[in-house]
Design an enzyme around this catalytic site. Structure first.
Site, PDB file in Angstrom:
ATOM      1  N   GLY A 180       0.838  -1.195   0.000  1.00 47.56           N
ATOM      2  CA  GLY A 180       0.000   0.000   0.000  1.00 47.56           C
ATOM      3  C   GLY A 180       0.867   1.237   0.000  1.00 47.56           C
ATOM      4  N   GLY A 181       0.243   2.365  -0.142  1.00 43.29           N
ATOM      5  CA  GLY A 181       0.951   3.637  -0.146  1.00 43.29           C
ATOM      6  C   GLY A 181       1.313   4.077   1.265  1.00 43.29           C
ATOM      7  N   ALA A 182       2.009   5.189   1.350  1.00 41.32           N
ATOM      8  CA  ALA A 182       2.370   5.761   2.647  1.00 41.32           C
ATOM      9  C   ALA A 182       1.099   6.108   3.425  1.00 41.32           C
ATOM     10  CB  ALA A 182       3.221   7.013   2.440  1.00 41.32           C
ATOM     11  N   GLY A 234      -2.354   2.376   5.980  1.00 42.11           N
ATOM     12  CA  GLY A 234      -2.843   1.437   6.984  1.00 42.11           C
ATOM     13  C   GLY A 234      -2.284   0.033   6.794  1.00 42.11           C
ATOM     14  N   THR A 254      13.383  -3.181   9.228  1.00 40.97           N
ATOM     15  CA  THR A 254      14.422  -2.805   8.267  1.00 40.97           C
ATOM     16  C   THR A 254      14.812  -1.335   8.385  1.00 40.97           C
ATOM     17  OG1 THR A 254      12.794  -2.314   6.562  1.00 40.97           O
ATOM     18  CG2 THR A 254      13.659  -4.571   6.633  1.00 40.97           C
ATOM     19  N   HIS A 311       6.278   2.683  17.242  1.00 45.02           N
ATOM     20  CA  HIS A 311       5.905   1.370  16.712  1.00 45.02           C
ATOM     21  C   HIS A 311       6.244   0.260  17.711  1.00 45.02           C
ATOM     22  CE1 HIS A 311       4.474   2.271  12.689  1.00 45.02           C
ATOM     23  NE2 HIS A 311       5.464   3.145  12.559  1.00 45.02           N
ATOM     24  N   ARG A 339       3.544  -2.488  19.883  1.00 46.58           N
ATOM     25  CA  ARG A 339       3.573  -3.942  19.932  1.00 46.58           C
ATOM     26  C   ARG A 339       3.663  -4.365  21.397  1.00 46.58           C
ATOM     27  NH1 ARG A 339       7.152  -2.687  15.688  1.00 46.58           N
ATOM     28  NH2 ARG A 339       8.988  -3.158  16.941  1.00 46.58           N
ATOM     29  N   ASP A 391       8.725  -5.622   8.158  1.00 37.99           N
ATOM     30  CA  ASP A 391       8.225  -4.288   7.817  1.00 37.99           C
ATOM     31  C   ASP A 391       9.421  -3.331   7.774  1.00 37.99           C
ATOM     32  OD1 ASP A 391       6.590  -2.146   7.319  1.00 37.99           O
ATOM     33  OD2 ASP A 391       5.408  -2.334   9.148  1.00 37.99           O
TER      34      ASP A 391
END
Length: 170
Positions: free
Chosen positions: A8-10, A13, A34, A49, A53, A83
């Protein structure tokens, strides 16, 4: 779900969708990151992020050697989330690594992976043709990487505006 590719794009979601798919599965979860925190803004993003989690997650940093990271994570986790492939590609290009070799190693590691695997990437081909050669090469390489990843994935989902659309799989 064996191999899921989410594209998907920036800010589409895609990462949130991928994480929710992984968290719906039982067991130990591995997040292969990464991205590298090369400035304060990116460090803040990474921290947010990580905080999002929960304790089920272990983290493996793999800005370059994604194949080795997949093997390490598979030994310790029941489900793996990578990701994102686009940042990995950018890291390789900036380090002037052999892209064909790195992608071939990645494909082999994906094919050998015995646990459910979710891979996330950006779709960068919807925009205009970039003005400089490096940006055009990046766009082209990302498109080819996405095609190769989609080919080895069992399921491919496109996420736009937070809504998933199945492109491949049952």
């Amino acid at each position: 779900m064996s191999r899921l590719f989410v594209i998907g794009g920036a800010r589409s979601g895609k990462s949130r969708y991928a994480q929710s798919r992984v968290e719906a599965l039982p067991g130990r979860l591995a997040f292969i990151a990464t991205a590298e925190a090369q400035d304060a803004e990116m460090a803040d993003r990474i921290a947010r992020h990580q905080a999002d989690r929960g304790p089920r997650w272990m983290s493996v940093e793999a800005p370059m050697d994604l194949a080795a990271a997949l093997h390490r994570a598979e030994a310790e986790a029941d489900v793996i989330l990578v990701d994102c492939l686009t940042l990995w590609l950018s890291n390789l290009m900036l380090a002037e690594r052999d892209l064909d070799h790195a992608v071939a190693e990645f494909e082999a590691a994906v094919s050998e992976c015995c646990v459910p695997l979710v891979m996330v990437a950006n779709e960068v081909g919807y925009g205009i043709v970039p003005m400089n050669a490096l940006a055009r090469r990046f766009r082209d390489e990302a498109g080819w990487l996405n095609q190769r990843t989609a080919a080895i994935a069992d399921e491919v989902m496109l996420v736009a505006a937070g809504l998933p659309l199945k492109l491949k799989g049952s």
